[in-house]
Structure formats: C-alpha cells, structure tokens
Design an enzyme around this catalytic site. Structure first.
Site, mmCIF file in Angstrom:
data_model
loop_
_atom_site.group_PDB
_atom_site.id
_atom_site.type_symbol
_atom_site.label_atom_id
_atom_site.label_comp_id
_atom_site.label_asym_id
_atom_site.label_seq_id
_atom_site.Cartn_x
_atom_site.Cartn_y
_atom_site.Cartn_z
ATOM 1 C CG ASP A 210 -1.846 -1.129 1.464
ATOM 2 O OD1 ASP A 210 -1.621 -2.432 0.454
ATOM 3 O OD2 ASP A 210 -3.157 -0.707 1.789
ATOM 4 C CE LYS B 24 -5.188 2.244 2.571
ATOM 5 N NZ LYS B 24 -3.998 1.350 3.864
ATOM 6 C CE LYS C 142 -6.620 -1.410 2.769
ATOM 7 N NZ LYS C 142 -5.176 -2.187 3.632
#
Length: 221
Positions: free
Chosen positions: A92, A155, A185
């Site tokens: 991430d 995300k 996400k």
C-alpha cells in the site's frame, strides 16, 4: 444499517487487519496475527520494519512512503522491493499528495510507476490517494494515474491525515472512475459495521480496519 447487509464471514474476507501505529511492538504484531486468524480476515497490514512476519494462512501486506507520501519515488520503490523480498504480497503506497493537489498528475503517475517497476507485477499494489485532502477532480485524476501505472487497487486514506479518512462519497467516486478494473480499498476511520457496509455499498472491495473485531461483531453470522 445500509441497504446492503452482508454476513460476517463475507465482510471479514474483505478486511486488511491493520496495525500501523508507530508505537506498535513485536508483541502487538504477533497478537494482531493471532486475532486475524481468529476473525477470518484476508490479510494483516503492518509497518515494513515488522517484516519478515510469520503469518501462515494470511496474506501479509505493508506500506511504502507512509504516511506522508513525501518520500522520493526511488526510496518508495526500494522500500517496497525490500518488503516484497521479505515476504509481503501486497504493498500500500502513498502518492505525493502535494503533487495531486497541485494538479501535477505526470508526477503522480511517475511516482506510482517507480514502485510498480520496483516490485514487478506479481505483488498487489494499492495506491493511497488521501481522498479527504483532494478535490473530486483530483480524486478522479489520481485514480486514472493509478490505473495507467498498473496498480491493482486505489485506496482512500492512510488514516493519519488531519483531513480525515474514508467517505462514502469518495469511495463511490473512486469506484465509478476505475469501473471495476481496479479494486477500491476504503480505509481510515471505519469503526462500525454500519460504516463498513456503507463503504461496500458505495463500491469498496477491500476494507482497511484496525478495530476489526468491533466491526465484525455487529454483523450477522
């Protein structure tokens, strides 16, 4: 509750069970892994300094350029590559949020590409855009940059930015932009089952949760 009501196990399978607090210890991470197994989540997400991590039966995720995104792209790439070499299957990364605010999406694209090229195409790459700090137009362009760079997910948030975390509006906009070609996400400030279900209804395909048990305990078996 939102119109979407999902069973506990289905939501659990969408969760990155997360511990990224600076004060987290090795004992805290081991407890996280034990709890993750008990809850039936998808992965554990920990700081890169906690790798390698024994977490049999779970996907191991970590972060790069976290939480500010203001690291040099080559540093982000090296951090991500080392994490993959130490067993992380998902990365991430945080974009240069200032570049996105300034509308310099060539820089955002280059930043993401550097990490993608550093880790190859087997690991999952999630791109944190810090949606609460961006305009709608910048959210859309950041998502487009992530897609062009070969990311697997966009995300919402690190959970550490003062502007806030995930919102239903941002998740919906991100999901509409990537059109199912990438995952979405939702992460940051999701503390209740109602909030988690609202994110899923808006288009989230993965949830980043630190208080996972509290969320899942309010869902039907």
């Amino acid at each position: 509750m939102p119109e979407t009501t999902l069973p506990r196990a289905r939501v659990a399978a969408m969760v990155d069970h997360t511990l990224l607090k600076p004060e987290a210890s090795g004992a805290d991470v081991r407890a996280l892994v034990d709890e993750a197994r008990e809850l039936g989540v998808w992965s554990v997400c920990v700081s890169p300094s906690m790798l390698p991590l024994r977490a049999d039966g779970l996907v191991v995720a970590t972060v790069a350029g976290f939480p500010s995104g203001k690291h040099h792209s080559l540093i982000k790439g090296a951090e991500a590559r080392l994490a993959v070499d130490q067993g992380a299957a998902e990365i991430d990364m945080v974009i240069d949020i200032g570049a996105a605010v300034a509308g310099d999406f060539n820089a955002v694209l280059a930043d993401i590409l550097t990490v993608r090229e550093a880790i190859g195409f087997e690991p999952v790459l999630k791109v944190i855009i810090e949606s609460a700090a961006l305009s709608d137009e910048a959210i859309v362009e950041a998502c487009r940059s992530a897609e062009r760079a070969g990311a697997n997910f966009v995300k919402t948030s690190t959970g550490f930015h003062p502007a806030g975390g995930a919102s239903v509006h941002a998740v919906r906009l991100m999901a509409e932009t990537v059109g199912g070609r990438l995952g979405v996400k939702a992460s940051g400030g999701i503390r209740t089952a109602e909030a988690a279900l609202a994110m899923i209804e808006a288009g989230a395909t993965r949830l980043g949760l630190s208080g996972t048990r509290a969320v899942l305990d309010d869902l039907p078996e």
